[in-house]
Motif scaffolding. Structure first.
Motif, PDB file in Angstrom:
ATOM      1  N   PRO A  56       0.815  -1.226   0.000  1.00 46.85           N
ATOM      2  CA  PRO A  56       0.000   0.000   0.000  1.00 46.85           C
ATOM      3  C   PRO A  56       0.847   1.274   0.000  1.00 46.85           C
ATOM      4  O   PRO A  56       1.959   1.286   0.535  1.00 46.85           O
ATOM      5  N   ASP A  57       0.293   2.316  -0.559  1.00 47.88           N
ATOM      6  CA  ASP A  57       1.013   3.591  -0.696  1.00 47.88           C
ATOM      7  C   ASP A  57       1.527   4.118   0.641  1.00 47.88           C
ATOM      8  O   ASP A  57       2.648   4.606   0.730  1.00 47.88           O
ATOM      9  N   HIS A  58       0.693   4.038   1.691  1.00 48.46           N
ATOM     10  CA  HIS A  58       1.131   4.627   2.966  1.00 48.46           C
ATOM     11  C   HIS A  58       2.336   3.879   3.536  1.00 48.46           C
ATOM     12  O   HIS A  58       3.106   4.447   4.312  1.00 48.46           O
ATOM     13  N   VAL A  59       2.513   2.622   3.138  1.00 49.17           N
ATOM     14  CA  VAL A  59       3.692   1.862   3.574  1.00 49.17           C
ATOM     15  C   VAL A  59       4.892   2.255   2.703  1.00 49.17           C
ATOM     16  O   VAL A  59       5.994   2.493   3.204  1.00 49.17           O
ATOM     17  N   LEU A  60       4.656   2.348   1.408  1.00 54.23           N
ATOM     18  CA  LEU A  60       5.745   2.761   0.504  1.00 54.23           C
ATOM     19  C   LEU A  60       6.297   4.130   0.909  1.00 54.23           C
ATOM     20  O   LEU A  60       7.493   4.393   0.788  1.00 54.23           O
ATOM     21  N   ASP A  61       5.406   4.985   1.412  1.00 55.97           N
ATOM     22  CA  ASP A  61       5.826   6.338   1.789  1.00 55.97           C
ATOM     23  C   ASP A  61       6.801   6.362   2.965  1.00 55.97           C
ATOM     24  O   ASP A  61       7.445   7.377   3.216  1.00 55.97           O
ATOM     25  N   THR A  62       6.903   5.258   3.713  1.00 58.41           N
ATOM     26  CA  THR A  62       7.838   5.222   4.845  1.00 58.41           C
ATOM     27  C   THR A  62       9.247   4.807   4.396  1.00 58.41           C
ATOM     28  O   THR A  62      10.182   4.847   5.190  1.00 58.41           O
ATOM     29  N   LEU A  63       9.379   4.395   3.140  1.00 57.51           N
ATOM     30  CA  LEU A  63      10.661   3.848   2.660  1.00 57.51           C
ATOM     31  C   LEU A  63      11.518   4.921   1.981  1.00 57.51           C
ATOM     32  O   LEU A  63      11.024   5.969   1.577  1.00 57.51           O
ATOM     33  N   ASP A  64      12.811   4.598   1.853  1.00 54.06           N
ATOM     34  CA  ASP A  64      13.717   5.513   1.151  1.00 54.06           C
ATOM     35  C   ASP A  64      13.590   5.381  -0.365  1.00 54.06           C
ATOM     36  O   ASP A  64      13.825   6.337  -1.098  1.00 54.06           O
ATOM     37  N   TYR A  65      13.265   4.174  -0.814  1.00 53.44           N
ATOM     38  CA  TYR A  65      13.111   3.973  -2.263  1.00 53.44           C
ATOM     39  C   TYR A  65      12.405   2.644  -2.525  1.00 53.44           C
ATOM     40  O   TYR A  65      12.339   1.776  -1.652  1.00 53.44           O
ATOM     41  N   VAL A  66      11.893   2.538  -3.738  1.00 50.15           N
ATOM     42  CA  VAL A  66      11.124   1.356  -4.114  1.00 50.15           C
ATOM     43  C   VAL A  66      11.605   0.825  -5.467  1.00 50.15           C
ATOM     44  O   VAL A  66      11.679   1.561  -6.451  1.00 50.15           O
ATOM     45  N   VAL A  67      11.959  -0.462  -5.460  1.00 45.83           N
ATOM     46  CA  VAL A  67      12.245  -1.171  -6.707  1.00 45.83           C
ATOM     47  C   VAL A  67      10.948  -1.882  -7.085  1.00 45.83           C
ATOM     48  O   VAL A  67      10.317  -2.498  -6.227  1.00 45.83           O
ATOM     49  N   ALA A  68      10.534  -1.779  -8.324  1.00 44.66           N
ATOM     50  CA  ALA A  68       9.317  -2.491  -8.757  1.00 44.66           C
ATOM     51  C   ALA A  68       9.705  -3.484  -9.842  1.00 44.66           C
ATOM     52  O   ALA A  68      10.397  -3.138 -10.803  1.00 44.66           O
ATOM     53  N   SER A  69       9.275  -4.729  -9.652  1.00 43.22           N
ATOM     54  CA  SER A  69       9.662  -5.790 -10.591  1.00 43.22           C
ATOM     55  C   SER A  69       8.467  -6.656 -10.968  1.00 43.22           C
ATOM     56  O   SER A  69       7.508  -6.776 -10.207  1.00 43.22           O
ATOM     57  N   ILE A  70       8.617  -7.279 -12.144  1.00 48.75           N
ATOM     58  CA  ILE A  70       7.647  -8.298 -12.563  1.00 48.75           C
ATOM     59  C   ILE A  70       8.212  -9.659 -12.168  1.00 48.75           C
ATOM     60  O   ILE A  70       9.389  -9.942 -12.430  1.00 48.75           O
ATOM     61  N   HIS A  71       7.387 -10.489 -11.546  1.00 46.56           N
ATOM     62  CA  HIS A  71       7.806 -11.860 -11.229  1.00 46.56           C
ATOM     63  C   HIS A  71       6.813 -12.846 -11.825  1.00 46.56           C
ATOM     64  O   HIS A  71       5.602 -12.623 -11.810  1.00 46.56           O
ATOM     65  N   ASN A  72       7.392 -13.925 -12.282  1.00 46.66           N
ATOM     66  CA  ASN A  72       6.675 -15.023 -12.881  1.00 46.66           C
ATOM     67  C   ASN A  72       5.423 -15.447 -12.123  1.00 46.66           C
ATOM     68  O   ASN A  72       4.361 -15.666 -12.702  1.00 46.66           O
ATOM     69  N   GLU A  73       5.557 -15.552 -10.806  1.00 44.21           N
ATOM     70  CA  GLU A  73       4.495 -16.135  -9.972  1.00 44.21           C
ATOM     71  C   GLU A  73       3.291 -15.197  -9.835  1.00 44.21           C
ATOM     72  O   GLU A  73       2.186 -15.649  -9.546  1.00 44.21           O
ATOM     73  N   THR A  74       3.500 -13.900 -10.024  1.00 46.87           N
ATOM     74  CA  THR A  74       2.417 -12.953  -9.747  1.00 46.87           C
ATOM     75  C   THR A  74       2.004 -12.163 -10.996  1.00 46.87           C
ATOM     76  O   THR A  74       1.265 -11.187 -10.899  1.00 46.87           O
ATOM     77  N   PHE A  75       2.510 -12.590 -12.140  1.00 48.49           N
ATOM     78  CA  PHE A  75       2.248 -11.833 -13.369  1.00 48.49           C
ATOM     79  C   PHE A  75       2.167 -12.837 -14.518  1.00 48.49           C
ATOM     80  O   PHE A  75       3.186 -13.371 -14.962  1.00 48.49           O
ATOM     81  N   LEU A  76       0.942 -13.080 -14.995  1.00 46.86           N
ATOM     82  CA  LEU A  76       0.762 -14.148 -15.985  1.00 46.86           C
ATOM     83  C   LEU A  76       0.756 -13.629 -17.424  1.00 46.86           C
ATOM     84  O   LEU A  76       0.845 -14.403 -18.369  1.00 46.86           O
ATOM     85  N   GLU A  77       0.639 -12.315 -17.583  1.00 45.90           N
ATOM     86  CA  GLU A  77       0.567 -11.740 -18.940  1.00 45.90           C
ATOM     87  C   GLU A  77       1.865 -12.035 -19.699  1.00 45.90           C
ATOM     88  O   GLU A  77       2.956 -11.881 -19.147  1.00 45.90           O
TER      89      GLU A  77
END
Ligand SMILES: [Zn+2]
Ligand SMILES: [Zn+2]
Length: 257
Positions: A88-109
């Motif tokens: 959730p956004d309010h959790v991301l806002d507590t971090l210094d930075y965010v890496v966003a990745s696609i993973h096989n198990e959670t992305f079927l497209e």
């Protein structure tokens, strides 16, 4: 070329990784780094961390640990069909930075055009800083369309050393991605994606991509203390070098031995 901080690493909070945060920081120190970025998996993966893990980092993990500066991050999962993240956004806002990745198990497209559309939506998310391991062959998409827009949305592209071991066939894609980043002046970060403390800073194969594309060092955010400081000062107001200097003066390295 070498790196001074690994910005993509996992602790045993992601169950398929095997070291504690203390051990990872020791690994960073041993590698000669000034900082460690800790980025455990988001909760959508079966062994990802609970959102409380990320939220509590700032409360429990000191800035300087085992003599290195700790950058509090996450490797959030990009989800279909709209590119939203699993933290959730309010959790991301507590971090210094965010890496966003696609993973096989959670992305079927698998359709390249649809993946390109989803990645363009990802660009618009201001909470995402680094696009993780884009070169995985099963998620091939239109790299140029994405990379040509990265600067507009202030995104860094990752060259991930683990891809050359865990995501077979990534090499050609990663080289293409690096060349495009150079063409469009898009900054990159070169990371190990270590899942064990002895792997922190291991960028043996990623280095080959940097050399083959003759990538300019000033565009690699973790290639020098100055580059690292400049990036995190601008993005989050973090004075990494100042904090390290203060710790040196006070002798407080928060080391266990
Ligand atoms: Zn990953
Ligand atoms: Zn990872």
């Amino acid at each position: 070329m070498n790196i001074v901080a690994d910005l993509h690493t996992h602790t045993s909070v992601s169950h398929h990784a095997y070291s504690t945060i203390v051990e990872m920081c020791k690994g960073a120190k041993k590698a000669g780094h000034i900082a460690l970025g800790t980025t455990d998996h988001g909760p959508a993966l079966q062994d990802g961390a609970h959102q409380w893990h990320f939220q509590s980092l700032e409360m429990f993990i000191p800035r300087i640990l085992e003599g290195v500066y700790v950058l509090r991050g996450a490797e959030a999962n990009i989800l279909q069909p709209d590119g939203r993240l699993d933290i959730p956004d309010h959790v991301l806002d507590t971090l210094d930075y965010v890496v966003a990745s696609i993973h096989n198990e959670t992305f079927l497209e698998r359709d390249p055009d649809r993946i390109t559309e989803i990645m363009l939506k990802v660009l618009e998310n201001p909470r995402i800083d680094i696009l993780g391991h884009l070169g995985a062959p099963i998620f091939k998409f239109d790299y140029e369309t994405l990379i040509s827009k990265c600067n507009e949305y202030d995104k860094v592209v990752e060259v991930n050393n683990n891809s050359f071991y865990a995501r077979k066939g990534s090499k050609e894609n990663c080289l293409e991605i690096a060349k495009l980043c150079k063409k469009y002046d898009v900054p990159i970060s070169v990371n190990s994606d270590a899942h064990f403390c002895l792997g922190v800073g291991k960028i043996d194969r990623a280095k080959g991509i940097i050399e083959a594309s003759d990538f300019p060092e000033e565009l690699i955010i973790n290639a020098s203390p100055e580059n690292l400081q400049k990036y995190f000062m601008r993005k989050k107001g973090l004075d990494i070098l100042g904090e390290i200097e203060k710790a040196k003066e006070s002798g407080e390295f928060n080391a266990l031995d």
